[in-house]
Design a protein around this motif. Structure first.
Motif, PDB file in Angstrom:
ATOM      1  N   LEU A   1       0.763  -1.031   0.359  1.00 42.05           N
ATOM      2  CA  LEU A   1       0.225   0.311   0.382  1.00 42.05           C
ATOM      3  C   LEU A   1       1.093   1.745  -0.012  1.00 42.05           C
ATOM      4  O   LEU A   1       0.144   2.706  -0.689  1.00 42.05           O
ATOM      5  CB  LEU A   1      -0.873  -0.486   1.252  1.00 42.05           C
ATOM      6  N   GLN A   2       1.928   0.917   0.567  1.00 42.45           N
ATOM      7  CA  GLN A   2       3.078   2.730   0.667  1.00 42.45           C
ATOM      8  C   GLN A   2       3.688   2.374  -0.773  1.00 42.45           C
ATOM      9  O   GLN A   2       3.152   3.471  -0.905  1.00 42.45           O
ATOM     10  CB  GLN A   2       3.973   2.195   2.021  1.00 42.45           C
ATOM     11  N   ASP A   3       4.033   1.606  -1.478  1.00 42.66           N
ATOM     12  CA  ASP A   3       4.641   1.513  -2.653  1.00 42.66           C
ATOM     13  C   ASP A   3       3.351   1.863  -3.859  1.00 42.66           C
ATOM     14  O   ASP A   3       3.411   3.347  -4.636  1.00 42.66           O
ATOM     15  CB  ASP A   3       5.285   0.259  -2.995  1.00 42.66           C
ATOM     16  N   GLU A   4       2.106   1.554  -3.600  1.00 44.48           N
ATOM     17  CA  GLU A   4       1.468   2.718  -4.419  1.00 44.48           C
ATOM     18  C   GLU A   4       0.954   3.868  -3.851  1.00 44.48           C
ATOM     19  O   GLU A   4       0.487   4.003  -5.035  1.00 44.48           O
ATOM     20  CB  GLU A   4      -0.297   1.650  -4.182  1.00 44.48           C
ATOM     21  N   ASN A   5       0.557   3.611  -3.102  1.00 43.39           N
ATOM     22  CA  ASN A   5       0.514   5.406  -3.239  1.00 43.39           C
ATOM     23  C   ASN A   5       1.883   6.465  -3.078  1.00 43.39           C
ATOM     24  O   ASN A   5       1.112   7.500  -3.888  1.00 43.39           O
ATOM     25  CB  ASN A   5       0.487   5.351  -0.896  1.00 43.39           C
ATOM     26  N   ARG A   6       2.990   6.023  -2.846  1.00 46.27           N
ATOM     27  CA  ARG A   6       3.901   6.720  -3.513  1.00 46.27           C
ATOM     28  C   ARG A   6       3.649   6.924  -5.116  1.00 46.27           C
ATOM     29  O   ARG A   6       3.870   8.441  -5.555  1.00 46.27           O
ATOM     30  CB  ARG A   6       4.971   6.190  -3.371  1.00 46.27           C
ATOM     31  N   SER A   7       2.843   6.202  -5.274  1.00 47.64           N
ATOM     32  CA  SER A   7       3.413   5.386  -7.482  1.00 47.64           C
ATOM     33  C   SER A   7       1.989   6.596  -7.909  1.00 47.64           C
ATOM     34  O   SER A   7       2.282   7.243  -8.698  1.00 47.64           O
ATOM     35  CB  SER A   7       3.442   3.789  -7.284  1.00 47.64           C
ATOM     36  N   LEU A   8       1.150   6.627  -7.376  1.00 49.98           N
ATOM     37  CA  LEU A   8       0.154   7.143  -6.750  1.00 49.98           C
ATOM     38  C   LEU A   8       0.072   8.642  -7.083  1.00 49.98           C
ATOM     39  O   LEU A   8      -0.347   9.329  -7.703  1.00 49.98           O
ATOM     40  CB  LEU A   8      -1.350   7.099  -6.461  1.00 49.98           C
ATOM     41  N   ARG A   9       0.730   9.108  -6.192  1.00 47.95           N
ATOM     42  CA  ARG A   9       1.436  10.494  -5.798  1.00 47.95           C
ATOM     43  C   ARG A   9       1.956  10.725  -6.423  1.00 47.95           C
ATOM     44  O   ARG A   9       2.081  12.316  -6.796  1.00 47.95           O
ATOM     45  CB  ARG A   9       1.889  10.683  -4.226  1.00 47.95           C
TER      46      ARG A   9
ATOM     47  N   GLN B   1       2.300   9.887 -10.025  1.00 47.12           N
ATOM     48  CA  GLN B   1       0.853   9.719 -10.920  1.00 47.12           C
ATOM     49  C   GLN B   1       0.113  11.378 -11.146  1.00 47.12           C
ATOM     50  O   GLN B   1       0.207  11.925 -11.628  1.00 47.12           O
ATOM     51  CB  GLN B   1       0.187   8.829 -10.994  1.00 47.12           C
ATOM     52  N   VAL B   2      -0.358  11.326  -9.744  1.00 45.55           N
ATOM     53  CA  VAL B   2      -0.834  12.889  -9.390  1.00 45.55           C
ATOM     54  C   VAL B   2      -0.319  14.217 -10.136  1.00 45.55           C
ATOM     55  O   VAL B   2      -0.365  14.845 -10.823  1.00 45.55           O
ATOM     56  CB  VAL B   2      -1.664  13.057  -7.821  1.00 45.55           C
ATOM     57  N   GLU B   3       1.480  13.892  -9.487  1.00 46.68           N
ATOM     58  CA  GLU B   3       1.869  15.333  -9.884  1.00 46.68           C
ATOM     59  C   GLU B   3       1.953  15.448 -10.879  1.00 46.68           C
ATOM     60  O   GLU B   3       2.146  16.179 -11.806  1.00 46.68           O
ATOM     61  CB  GLU B   3       3.357  14.918  -8.563  1.00 46.68           C
ATOM     62  N   GLN B   4       2.264  14.208 -11.419  1.00 47.04           N
ATOM     63  CA  GLN B   4       2.955  14.178 -13.459  1.00 47.04           C
ATOM     64  C   GLN B   4       1.529  14.820 -13.699  1.00 47.04           C
ATOM     65  O   GLN B   4       1.683  15.544 -15.290  1.00 47.04           O
ATOM     66  CB  GLN B   4       3.124  13.236 -13.278  1.00 47.04           C
ATOM     67  N   LEU B   5       0.337  14.662 -13.542  1.00 46.15           N
ATOM     68  CA  LEU B   5      -0.606  14.756 -13.855  1.00 46.15           C
ATOM     69  C   LEU B   5      -0.990  16.250 -14.744  1.00 46.15           C
ATOM     70  O   LEU B   5      -1.636  16.868 -14.972  1.00 46.15           O
ATOM     71  CB  LEU B   5      -2.124  13.625 -14.062  1.00 46.15           C
TER      72      LEU B   5
END
Length: 73
Positions: free
Chosen positions: A27-35, A37-41
């Motif tokens: 979940l931490q890895d997924e959260n980091r990845s999603l954050r 992704q949000v920054e990139q978007l």
């Protein structure tokens, strides 16, 4: 609970803790990845908004020039 069941229960508890720790890591890895992704978007969105504003300015300038040419003819 009997004394002899204690090692079995302890092993079950340790296995559950390991499972929860692994899930938390995922979940931490997924959260980091999603954050990320949000920054990139958000960055991409800002770039697109900037390009849109530039295009709007160019179109408005063209319209003004066309109106000016139309008035001079």
């Amino acid at each position: 609970m009997e004394q002899r069941d204690l090692p079995t229960e302890l092993h079950k508890l340790l296995a559950r803790i390991d499972l929860l720790a692994a899930r938390m890591q995922r979940l931490q890895d997924e959260n980091r990845s999603l954050r990320a992704q949000v920054e990139q978007l958000l960055s991409e969105r800002a770039q697109l908004l900037s390009k849109q504003e530039q295009a709007r300015s160019r179109v408005e300038a063209m319209i003004s020039r066309l109106k000016s040419l139309e008035q001079h003819t």
